[in-house]
Design an enzyme around this catalytic site. Structure first.
Site, mmCIF file in Angstrom:
data_model
loop_
_atom_site.group_PDB
_atom_site.id
_atom_site.type_symbol
_atom_site.label_atom_id
_atom_site.label_comp_id
_atom_site.label_asym_id
_atom_site.label_seq_id
_atom_site.Cartn_x
_atom_site.Cartn_y
_atom_site.Cartn_z
ATOM 1 N N GLU A 1 0.833 -1.210 0.000
ATOM 2 C CA GLU A 1 0.000 0.000 0.000
ATOM 3 C C GLU A 1 0.871 1.265 0.000
ATOM 4 O OE1 GLU A 1 -2.855 -0.239 3.298
ATOM 5 O OE2 GLU A 1 -4.339 -0.800 1.802
ATOM 6 N N GLU B 1 -6.604 -8.070 -0.844
ATOM 7 C CA GLU B 1 -7.014 -8.070 0.567
ATOM 8 C C GLU B 1 -8.516 -7.825 0.611
ATOM 9 O OE1 GLU B 1 -4.848 -5.665 3.293
ATOM 10 O OE2 GLU B 1 -2.936 -5.991 2.278
#
Ligand SMILES: CCCC/N=C1\SC[C@@H]2[C@H](O)[C@H](O)[C@@H](O)CN12
Length: 651
Positions: free
Chosen positions: A185, A263
């Site tokens: 991320e 995710e």
């Protein structure tokens, strides 16, 4: 179905096999951009994966958890590699026991699971400092997660050890790793340093070759800074997010190739002092089914959460400083204790509509055990063990030094000074710039005065005579694992001020508490000679035996306030009964001795010992309750399980 299993051989043979096995060079896992799909050995392939973090599960339980994942219909397992778990000091590496990464890869192979591996260097994961080692902060100006030469030098050194270990396990070399994530991320991080990301991509290519699929993962808001040409772009989002919008945004970065959610949140994390997080079965299963209908590959985060043992929890900062709880149950399909939940069966049912599910039943929940109540006895006050806790004596400095400056990564440090003048009226003690990181337990001549807390409680009032000893025990509650300020120094970051006087001339005692508990407390003689201090953080303990084989259990601490627990020398983690929402700590059966052998439990209570210093072992967790009173669960006659709690003396 996952492909034929790679040879489940000791990893030392695998490199040899890559030379001998003709089929090794026909093995492939690639992106088919013409048909928006993956190809495994040339055949269309979609992964339905789940996250399990080996670093949150005792090694002896890895095979059990991975089997349950496979039997749930998954064909892959995704996991991070925490840099700080494997390089505790610069140049010192640990891949043993529950850190044996190769053994975990082999267990995944035995469970017929492919691997999606995420080595960072930053991993977030609600893990201490997002997986980055605290010793990086011994260079206070270092710019983490950037092309800062100091940071890149440490990253290169680490990856030159780690990545060659992965090479034989790459799928095309005969192993089970089908893809590897670069950073984590990154688009959510303030730096947006493309030089850094290109450096990582080049390093991964240099050490892993050009066949392995490298990818990135970002939330929809992070794609701009998190994606990089040459790395396959994936996203993460949960059941409440707009899948159509997010996948449409992803197509701007990956116009062709399979859609991937790396995710998909099956639950969520918990913070001390906040409500327990859950995600509904209906929302989670509906979102999964919609993605599978689109042909997307999905990884469910988490499929099994596990536990933040020891001091390994991370933290967030949203106004309040928010340490992550010891339990990483995550309301995941497999519970913290490894039990299949209704959510698992519901997800398994969805998966069965799209691909073959292994035949056979899910293993049943593990046997659980109740025990107690047990009464603990006083072993001694923390500060009366300084000679053992800090065998080399204190570090002296005019100004207080951070944990990082004295090379103490986790746990506790005592800061000591002496009053240079008498303070005859209650006088304010505070630390400028919110400089308590994270909690301070303040004592004068051994008498507990109160607590200072980062972002929350900035002052207390005390008195004392000239020459009185002022002790401030600092607790590191875990370094920020997410957010912009990842250089989360710990300790007293500024000199405390008493009234108008900045206090100087400090003694710092880095406290090796775990060594004391592991090696010294079996010796009964310590108890009497170290119980004389009047108050302050205190050790309590007891021994107990289990008839028969015993089972998993959940430590319940009614009336205790906050502290740390060790069982048979193993650091089980933090408790914060006063804050909640977690009221029990998971105790895996393998940590206990059975058939009458003696076990020992030790608590370090930091604030208030209950009038009745008792604990219990329950047969179920309590993760969603903040109990301000003292309860004891008694065995109900019929079911041998805890009845409704019975309130004891008020606490
Ligand atoms: C708005 C959420 C941003 C932070 N990202 C999170 S919170 C839970 C998960 C884990 O930390 C995971 O390690 C992150 O990659 C994504 N994520």
């Amino acid at each position: 179905m996952a492909p034929k299993k790679p040879p489940c051989l000791p990893s030392l043979l695998l490199p040899l096999l890559t030379l001998l096995l003709p089929q090794a060079d026909t093995r492939s896992f690639i992106v088919d951009r013409e048909n928006d799909r993956f190809l495994l050995d040339g055949a269309p392939f979609r992964y339905v994966s789940g996250s399990l973090h080996y670093f949150r599960v005792p090694r002896v339980l890895w095979a059990d958890r991975l089997l349950k994942m496979r039997m749930s219909g998954l064909n892959a397992v995704q996991f991070y590699v925490p840099w700080n778990y494997h390089e505790p000091e610069p140049g010192v590496y640990n891949f043993n026991g529950s850190r044996d990464l190769t053994a975990f890869l082999n267990e995944a192979s035995i469970a017929d699971l492919l691997v999606i591996l995420r080595p960072g260097p930053y991993i977030c994961a609600e893990w201490e400092m997002g997986g980055l080692p605290a010793w990086l902060l011994q260079k206070p100006e270092i710019q983490l997660r950037t092309s800062d030469p100091d940071f890149l030098a440490a990253v290169d050194s680490w990856f030159k050890v780690l990545l060659p270990k992965l090479y034989p396990w790459l799928y095309h070399n005969g192993g089970n790793i089908i893809s590897i994530q670069v950073e984590n991320e990154y688009g959510s991080y303030k730096a947006c340093d493309f030089t850094y990301m290109r450096h990582l991509a080049g390093l991964f290519r240099a050490l892993l070759g050009d066949r392995i699929l490298l990818f990135t993962t970002d939330g929809p808001e992070g794609l701009k800074c998190g994606s990089l040409q040459g790395l396959y772009t994936t996203v993460d989002f949960g059941p409440a997010d707009n899948m159509t919008e997010i996948f449409a945004l992803l197509r701007k970065y990956e116009p062709h190739g399979p859609l991937v959610n790396s995710e998909y949140y099956t639950g969520w994390l918990d913070y001390w002092g906040q409500n327990h997080s859950t995600r509904s079965i209906s929302a989670v299963t509906k979102g999964l089914e919609n993605m599978l209908k689109l042909g997307a590959s999905v990884n469910m985060y988490m499929f099994h959460g596990g536990t933040n043992f020891g001091y390994w929890n991370g933290a967030d900062e949203k106004g309040r400083f928010l340490p992550i709880t010891t339990s990483y149950d995550y309301d995941a399909p497999i519970s913290e204790a490894g039990d299949p939940t209704p959510k698992l069966f519901a997800l398994r049912n969805v998966i069965s509509k799209f691909q073959e599910i292994p035949l056979g039943p899910l293993p049943p929940p593990s046997p659980k055990m109740m025990l107690g109540p047990l009464t603990l006895h006083l072993d001694g006050y923390l500060l009366s063990f300084l000679d053992i806790l800090c065998p080399h004596g204190p570090i002296r400095s005019i100004l207080p030094m951070t944990f990082e400056a004295v090379k103490q990564d986790h746990g506790f440090m005592l800061y000591r000074t002496y009053l240079t003048h008498t303070v005859s009226e209650p006088t304010q003690l505070w630390v400028p710039n919110n400089g308590v990181h994270d909690r301070a337990y303040v004592m004068v001549d051994g008498v507990f005065q109160g607590v200072l807390e980062r972002n929350m409680k900035h002052q207390l009032f005390l008195m004392g005579k000239m020459g009185a000893k002022l002790d401030i025990l600092l607790e590191n509650m875990g370094r920020l694992s997410f957010g912009s300020n990842s250089s989360d120094f710990k300790g007293l970051l500024e000199p405390p001020v008493l009234g108008q006087t900045a206090l100087t001339q400090w003694l710092m005692f880095p406290l090796k508490v775990d060594k004391l508990v592991k090696w010294w407390f079996p010796l009964p003689l310590l108890r009497s000679s170290h119980a004389q201090a009047p108050s302050g953080p205190t050790f309590y303990s007891t021994t107990f035996s289990i008839l028969g084989e015993g089972g998993d259990t959940f430590l319940f601490l009614p009336g205790w306030t906050k502290g740390q627990v060790w069982i048979n020398g193993f650091n089980l983690g933090r408790y914060w009964t006063r804050q909640g929402p977690q009221q029990t700590l998971y105790v895996p059966r393998p940590l206990l001795f059975s058939r009458g052998a003696l076990n020992k439990i030790t608590l370090l209570e930091l604030e208030n010992v209950p009038s009745e210093p008792q604990i219990q072992f329950l047969d179920r967790p309590i993760l969603n309750s903040t109990l301000h009173k003292t309860y004891i669960y008694s065995l109900s006659a019929d079911t041998q399980s805890p009845s409704e709690p019975m309130e004891l003396s008020g606490h």
